[in-house]
Design an enzyme around this catalytic site. Structure first.
Site, PDB file in Angstrom:
ATOM      1  CB  CYS A 310      -0.877   0.048   1.247  1.00  0.00           C
ATOM      2  SG  CYS A 310      -1.813  -1.437   1.488  1.00  0.00           S
ATOM      3  CD  GLU A 372       0.666   4.322  -5.305  1.00  0.00           C
ATOM      4  OE1 GLU A 372      -0.021   5.152  -4.689  1.00  0.00           O
ATOM      5  OE2 GLU A 372       0.688   3.125  -5.004  1.00  0.00           O
TER       6      GLU A 372
END
Lengths: 598, 1035
Positions: A310, A372
């Site tokens: 994550c 990201e």
């Protein structure tokens, strides 16, 4: 030698106080309620001693001493605000101002700048020591961070966190004398280093020398564009910290007001990253069970332990430093990216829009999320899945810019369906939280029973210890999971990349063996992220962690697999966990990256 | 030597056989210095050449051997070669044949290569060379005497005996006790007692401990550690091994800077030898003690001399200091207890252990024991490495050991302790070199770097240099050092560039104090020292740079267009008029001179020409341009005096300005006021204008008509001179004020002679030189004795002596309590006096005037000898031996001049300063009373004519500014001098010429001018010797 139980008596500004041996003068003074200003001092890292703002006078000492580094000694007579101290401190701050590019009006840190605050405290009105300023070099090379050397005051907090906390060491001092600069080797750009873009440097920078790349303008542009449908997702850690931008105590939950504010800012739909956190648990839990089955039943070579995926800083760190462990990373995208992919497919279809007509914004406690979202593999909807990432701090600024009186906003609910979530998703914000959420679901899938722990909390993986371990035995399992009968699952949790690095080395050497490992990049997990309101201490982290657990405990649904919206999306869109659509939209792969980039 | 030394017996055996071998060698040894300095000046080529000739002569082997040694000391005199007791300097490869043929074969010394006494006689014995005579070599005991690359050589001179003694006969406590008795303090700079440091580390808890040697010598001008490492590396290894034994360390590190490749190489070889011989490694000398050493090279960061930074660097990190505590003794290298000393400290240890601490403590002072190695650098004759007992006075170090300053220039200051240290000015030459005394002066012992500076050094520039160094070398970690020293450097730079502002000095002081108080490490805590100490001792130089935009030493480029001009108190454009004279443009040259100094003809005769002492031509052939001689020619060509540019100004003409005293200061003030259109009035007490020029300076030096011409020029410009008007007798300052005078300039000089304060001083026949000269000069006659004794060494003394001689004295003797080179009188005057027959009795001090029937019959004197240094930086005369009597019927006293201010000031109160002279602003001449200005001797005490001219000019500008609120000094703007000049041409090879003088026999019965003028071609050639330093520097 004094023993730890001895008490040392010192005199501070003429009054006697007890201090513990080993305490610094600064700690003793603060314990005694005497505030000593600091600039480079940073809890939890080796004493830096660079700024000299915290100097105090110790009777009998030839020079002033830095209170942050000098231990107390019995009978020490300390003056924290004598004329000599005040004048010296003032000179130090004046000197800092003289080298600093102090165009406060246009600085991102204008109101929470520690240098500015000190200057004001000391009543500095003119610059007596004007001279050459630090050379201004602005580094925009990374998607997440901007470094402005002209503003840098060389306090080295960023150097300490990058090296000691994160084990990356992307930033360090170079050159000598006045020409000393803090930055990557050979004064190259940050994108030539294995920087994880975690933003811990930006979180500790006392001035505006390191900040996040702002996405505020592009978010406003999207909101103003009538052709775009702007959806926003908010990460679980935001709700426990956003209030701090508006003067709340750390740990104040502001979920409802945040939702109301986002609507008033003009977002078309207000959703929750928690939704995809729940989804992550289903996908990742299934992936873990699949890997275990392969290992235990089919005896296939499979990468274990499995690591959570994550935290984008951790992913990048692993790609640079431990590429041999990439197969161990869960293939699940992070909740942010799962959300983006679904918002532009599942949700777009629901509202009859094309992916390119959706503008997907996320509010994140994290600067690495800005990195990201622009990874080339994160385009599974056909366009970039997440368009803009705002840190908690940026959202706070936008709310202020819009003139909203945040504290008097009503509490509102997020929109369906992607705004619905379980308590398990909330705790993704805390170190150990993903692990706990996963165990809640995995245990129940395997045994059909609820996790046998008080309040569903996996106590050993909670808290701020750097590396935490837990073991969980499966007994009386459901028939389809019989291969797990009697198996004790060993798990570990690490926060900060330095701890992750230590853990990986232990695993690689065989010193430690686990089935599942959670890694979060930042100290305390996402609640201590690089995009959170400043200034983060362990006390603040603890308060935020407690608030998140409170949010979890207050939720009617506390397990991801019980979230009705999750059941719905599998029925309507995804099919089965790890199925065809999931594989396409919710999973990804990783690429090794070199340690030195050209 | 490949034998392994397993125990003390092995060690002794090797020592014995080495001694036997040495004794058995009946031939001669040629020692060639292979220290860093001599290598750089080519000693290896010399060694090669000598070897070649030894071979050629068939001497090699048993008859002659050649040994390369470590540093012998006087590096500046290298390459050095020692044979028997002869010490050959500046040896070239070409000298080899003579050395071999004459010395080795012929047995005669090669005199021309030997050091010389001051009388030029060669010194044949090494022990008689002053450089060595006052040294005590403990640290350097083997440097220059043994082959640093031979372990056997080291063992022969008792090497490793101390280690054996410590390991076999002493426990660690006893070693510490011996160190305590020795009183040795850390030689790296801070001077912490060594035994205490050892004890702390010994007692610190921990299994693993380290011994570390700091060889990161980085001070500019320091090379003590380097020489020990290069010349006697085993002494360091032995010292460290003893320390390791005491604290319980198994591993040691020597941190040496990579810029010392030779030191690193020799140390590396020595460590290898020690290891092979078993003196490093496991179970040393058969005991349980094991110890090994590694070298770590630093990359030339000064901050790595700081102990915590040094350890960080050894650990492989960026060499930066960290906060202390924890101290290295508790938590040092890799977090373990660590003992850190520098090279010199360790090199002392074997001596102390072998001979006992008491032997070491014999040297030094009460609080600082032993010896200290100093590296002498800068303006000093014997630049090099010396070791002297702690506590030797600085002056002895510089003059006795260091051989004084090249060219006999006056000592100005010594920078001790490098960039962390401070300067010690001439007033403190008597200061003992020990930790406490130096600290009191704002300097430090430091690691022993001594940079000697003469009057050609600008102290502001020196401070700037050191600060630049510190700023470059600051690690940049803490704010005060990183930013604070930068700001100080910026302020200093602007002062040097002539952009200094009022308040800059105070700012430097404040910043300096704060930086010292708040910096993280020793580098920052001492970085301001050079600035603070130069401000403390040379504040006036800073003020001169800031207020007058002037750098008298002639260093700061922005303030100096030529060093001669900077040195001129009147700021005359010297290269300008030299260039014009060189072109034969005499009238222009004179005009240019009188832009800044009206007394061209006067100064051509009497100026003390500080310009010539700064002339860069001296660097070329040892002689300055004969500036005064050129000026004399120029002045003598003048037939009709041209008036300078005068800017008539009816407003100014109306304002009343009074000038008191028609000496050079007052007349110059009047001259410049007149150029601005003022009509000042000069009041002169005597009947003739000129002040000292007419009263004190004899006519044979300054013919009266020459002076009169220039005084008349000033009168023609509108300056009124009223003679016979004495302030305090004929009028008062208040009266002038009442009469409407808006400003007054006091140029009253220092006309009274000082008293000797000895019995018999009031007898008939004792006269003051000022009076004596004045009476003769003004009245044309003065009573003169038959046997005249003049007391004093200044120009007045010489003038009185030469006057007395001319007036018929049978004998004239000048007695002076110091030596001739310390006489303040001009050298050429003393020379001429001697030529004329005046006798000089130096080092003689009068004790009593012998009186019979009220008249002088003699002077009882005592012989003096020079002892320590006094506040003037000169050797202090001290009485020695018996007193003796000089017969005399006249004693002329010329021992100083004073000013009786009370007599002239009346009711006006002026702030006074040192010795009762007037306190006036050096830039404007303004005194504590705003309408009263002052300048010349009345402010400075007895000084020079040209200094008075400069003071008069500044006061004129100051008065104008006071009256008008603006600056109008148009003459201060430099005009370009259009004289063709080709800088690519080589400088003239013409030697310096002397001015012709009339024969002595023609002088002594007349007052005819002694000096004459050159012929035109000579003068032009002399003028053309000027290097034109100012070329291209003016806009």
């Amino acid at each position: 030698m004094a023993t730890a139980t001895d008490v040392i008596t010192v005199t501070i500004n003429g009054r006697a106080f007890d201090a513990e041996p080993g305490m610094t003068i600064l700690q003793a003074a603060r314990a005694a309620g005497v505030e000593v200003p600091t600039l480079c001092y940073l809890e939890g890292v080796q004493c830096i001693g660079a700024c000299r703002v915290c100097v105090v006078e110790v009777e009998g000492a030839r020079n002033l001493v830095a209170s942050c580094s000098t231990p107390v000694a019995p009978g020490m007579k300390i003056h924290t605000h004598s004329k000599r101290v005040r004048e010296a401190r003032r000179t130090v701050v004046e000197l800092l101002l003289s080298e600093h590019d102090g165009d406060c009006a246009t600085c991102a840190r204008s109101e929470d700048c520690e240098l500015q605050a000190l200057a004001r405290q000391m009543g500095i009105k003119t610059n007596r020591y004007e001279g050459e300023r630090t050379k201004k070099l602005v580094d925009f090379s990374t998607p997440a961070l901007v470094r402005d050397s002209g503003k840098c005051i060389k306090c080295r907090r960023c150097v300490s966190v990058c090296d000691e906390l994160q084990g990356v060491g992307a930033l360090f001092p170079q050159g000598r004398g006045f020409d000393t600069v803090i930055g990557p080797a050979f004064a190259r750009a940050l994108d030539t280093t294995p920087c994880a873009q975690c933003g811990q440097c930006a979180a500790v920078c006392p001035v505006g020398a390191i900040t996040e790349q702002s996405h505020i303008d592009r978010v406003w542009d999207a909101i103003d564009d009538p052709n775009l449908y702007v959806v926003v997702q908010t990460a679980p850690a935001i709700r426990a910290a956003l209030g701090e931008c508006f003067g709340c105590e750390p740990g104040t939950l502001v979920t409802g007001k945040m939702t109301a504010a986002l609507r008033r800012l003009g977002f078309d739909a207000v959703f929750d990253t928690n939704f995809t956190a729940d989804l992550t648990i289903i996908e990742e839990g299934t992936e873990l069970l699949t890997r275990l089955k392969k290992a235990l039943v089919e005896k296939e070579p499979v990468a274990l332990p499995m690591f959570t995926s994550c935290s984008p800083g951790w992913i990048k760190f692993c790609e640079h430093y431990h590429p041999d462990f990439l197969p161990n990373l869960s293939t699940c995208k992070s909740p942010q990216q799962m959300f983006g992919a679904l918002a532009k497919t599942y949700y777009a279809k629901k509202i009859g829009r094309k992916p390119e007509e959706i503008f997907c914004v996320s509010i994140m406690p994290c600067t690495a999320k800005k990195f990201e979202c622009q990874r080339p593999e994160m385009h599974d909807s056909g366009v970039q899945d997440v368009d803009a990432v705002l840190t908690t701090r940026e959202l706070g600024d936008m709310i202020k810019a819009a003139g909203l009186d945040f504290m008097s906003l009503p509490d509102e609910e997020m929109d369906a369906p992607m705004g619905l979530s379980s308590g398990a998703a909330d705790i993704f914000a805390n170190t150990g939280g993903v692990m706990e959420a996963a165990l809640r679901t995995v245990y129940e899938i395997v045994t059909g029973r609820e996790l046998p722990m008080e309040n569903l909390h996996v106590t050993p993986v909670m808290g701020l210890k750097g590396i935490k371990e837990a073991a969980l035995s499966f007994e009386n399992v459901k028939p389809e999971w019989s291969f797990l009968e009697g198996v004790t699952a060993k798990v570990a949790v690490a926060h900060t990349l330095g701890n992750a690095d230590r853990l990986i080395r232990k695993i690689r050497s065989g010193e430690a063996q686990y089935h599942f490992v959670e890694v979060m990049t930042c100290p305390g997990g996402c609640i201590g992220g690089g995009g959170q309101p400043r200034f983060c201490t362990d006390e603040v982290r603890k308060a935020r962690i407690a608030a998140i657990y409170k949010e979890d405990e207050g939720k009617p649904i506390r397990k991801s697999h019980e979230n009705p919206a999750i059941k719905q999306i599998y029925e309507e869109f995804l099919g089965t966990p790890l199925g065809e659509v999931s594989h396409h939209l919710l999973h990804t792969s990783y690429t090794p990256r070199p340690k030195i980039l050209s | 030597m490949s034998t392994v030394i397993r125990n003390k017996a092995d060690l002794d055996k090797i020592r014995q056989s080495a001694r036997d071998a040495e004794a058995a060698f009946t031939g001669r040894t040629v020692y060639v210095c292979a220290g860093g300095g001599c290598l750089a000046s080519g000693s290896m080529k010399v060694a090669e050449a000598i070897n070649k000739h030894i071979d050629a002569a068939g001497l090699a082997g048993t008859r002659v051997r050649l040994v390369h040694t470590g540093c012998m000391g006087p590096c500046v005199r290298g390459p050095l070669v020692v044979i028997d007791d002869a010490f050959y300097e500046h040896v070239c490869p070409e000298d080899a044949v003579e050395i071999v043929q004459r010395h080795l074969i012929g047995g005669e010394l090669v005199d021309r290569l030997l050091p010389k006494r001051s009388d030029g006689w060669p010194i044949t014995k090494r022990s008689e060379i002053p450089f060595f005579a006052k040294q005590t070599r403990i640290v350097l005991r083997n440097c220059g005497g043994i082959d640093p690359l031979s372990l056997t050589d080291y063992i022969r001179v008792d090497g490793y005996q101390a280690l054996a003694k410590a390991l076999l006969e002493m426990n660690p406590e006893q070693v510490v006790e011996e160190m305590k008795i020795s009183g040795l303090r850390g030689r790296g700079g801070a001077g912490f007692p060594t035994w205490m440091k050892w004890n702390f580390t010994r007692n610190a808890p921990g299994e693993v401990k380290y011994v570390v040697c700091n060889g990161d010598e980085g001070d500019p001008g320091a090379f003590m550690d380097r020489s020990v490492l290069e010349g006697d590396p085993h002494s360091l290894i032995e010292g460290m091994a003893i320390a390791a034994y005491v604290i319980g360390a198994k591993q040691g590190y020597v941190y040496v800077r990579a810029e010392y490749p030779l030191a690193v190489e020799r140390l590396r070889r020595a460590i290898e030898q020690a290891r092979e011989a078993g003196l490093l490694g496991e179970k040393i000398l058969g005991t349980d003690f094991s110890f090994d050493l590694e070298i770590r090279m630093g990359s030339g960061a000064f901050v790595c001399g700081e102990e915590t930074a040094l350890m960080t660097s050894i650990e492989g990190k960026r060499g930066e200091p960290r906060p202390r505590p924890p101290f290295p003794a508790i938590k040092g290298l890799w977090g373990k207890p660590t003992l850190l000393n520098n090279v010199e400290t360790y090199a002392n240890v074997p001596f102390i252990i072998l001979n006992g601490g008491g032997e070491y403590a014999k040297y030094g002072t009460e609080k600082s024991k032993g010896t200290k190695v100093f590296a002498l650098a800068g303006n000093i004759n014997n630049a090099g490495l010396v070791e002297v007992p702690v506590g030797m006075p600085l002056g002895d170090l510089i003059y006795d050991v260091g051989g004084g300053i090249p060219g006999g220039k006056p000592f100005k200051a010594a920078q001790l302790g490098g960039p962390s240290g401070g300067c010690v000015p001439k007033e403190y030459l008597d200061t003992p070199l020990d930790y406490e005394s130096l600290q009191e002066l704002g300097a430090i012992m430091g690691s022993g770097g001594v940079i000697v500076m003469d009057e050609d050094n600008c102290m502001v520039d020196v401070a700037r240099f050191f600060l630049e160094f510190v700023q470059d070398e600051s690690c940049g970690k803490c704010v005060p050092c990183r930013v604070g020293t930068k700001r100080m450097l910026e302020i200093l730079t602007r002062i040097c560039e002539g952009k200094g502002q009022e308040g800059d000095i105070e700012k430097l002081e404040e910043l300096g104090r704060q930086i010292k108080d708040t910096s993280l490490c020793g580098l920052g805590q001492t970085a301001p020292n050079p600035v603070l100490s130069t401000i403390r001792h040379f504040r006036h130089e800073y003020e001169e740079h800031i207020r007058e935009k002037k750098c008298t030493p002639g260093i700061c480029p922005a303030l100096v267009d030529s060093p001669c001009r900077s040195a001129c108190p009147a700021n005359v454009d010297i290269p300008g008029y030299l260039a014009l004279v060189g072109e034969g443009r005499i009238a222009e040259a004179l005009r240019l001179h009188r832009e800044r100094n009206p007394f061209a003809a006067v100064c051509a005769r009497v100026c003390f020409h500080s310009c010539e002492t700064k002339c860069r031509h001296a660097a070329l052939d040892g002689t300055a341009v004969a500036i005064r001689g050129v000026k004399r020619f120029m002045a003598d060509q003048e037939i009709v005096i041209q008036l300078p540019e005068i800017r008539e100004n009816p407003e100014n003409a109306k304002r009343k300005i009074a000038i008191i005293g028609a000496g050079p200061a007052g007349l110059s003030c009047g001259y410049f006021l007149a150029r601005l259109g003022y009509k000042p009035v000069v009041f002169e007490a005597e009947e003739r204008p000129g002040g000292m020029l007419v009263q004190a300076i004899p006519a044979y030096r300054l013919p009266r008509e020459i002076l009169a011409r220039e005084v008349r020029m000033i009168e023609r410009m509108g300056v009124e001179i009223r003679t016979g008007m004495k302030l305090g007798r004929d009028f008062t300052l208040q009266q002038l004020r009442d009469e409407g005078y808006e400003a007054v300039f006091l140029g009253v000089g220092a006309p009274q002679g000082a008293k000797m304060g000895i019995p018999g001083e009031n007898a008939e026949g004792v006269v003051d030189a000022m009076e004596f000269n004045k009476i003769y000069n003004l009245r044309g006659s003065v009573p003169v004795g038959r046997r005249v004794v003049v007391v004093g060494g200044g120009n007045s003394a010489v003038d009185a002596a030469r006057t007395a001689l001319r007036l018929g004295a049978e004998s004239v003797t000048i007695v002076y309590r110091r030596t001739r080179d310390a006489m303040p009188a001009y050298e050429e005057e003393i020379e001429e006096a001697e030529n004329e027959g005046v006798k000089l009795e130096m080092l003689v001090m009068p004790e009593e005037v012998l009186v019979e029937s009220g008249k002088v019959v003699g002077l009882r004197c005592r012989r003096m000898a020079l002892a320590g240094f006094d506040r003037t930086g000169r050797r202090r005369p001290e009485a020695v031996g018996e007193s003796f009597v000089m017969e005399a019927d006249q004693v002329i006293v010329a021992i100083g001049q004073t000013l009786n201010l009370d007599e002239i000031l009346g009711s006006v109160e002026l702030r006074r300063k040192w010795r009762n002279f007037i306190d006036a602003n050096p830039v404007t001449g303004q005194t504590s009373v705003e309408w009263i200005f002052a300048g010349g001797d009345a402010v400075t005490g007895p000084a020079s004519v040209v200094a008075a001219v400069g003071a008069g000019e500044r006061a004129a500008v100051g008065i104008d500014y006071y009256l008008t609120g603006a600056f109008h000094a148009f003459w201060r703007e430099d005009k370009p001098v259009e004289v063709p000049f080709d800088p690519a041409q080589p400088p003239s090879k013409e030697p310096r010429a002397k001015l012709p003088t009339i024969p002595v026999e023609r002088r002594i019965h007349s007052f005819e001018e002694v000096e004459h003028c050159w012929e035109a071609p000579v003068a032009v050639r002399q003028a053309r010797r000027c290097l034109r330093c100012e070329y291209g520097k003016r806009k």
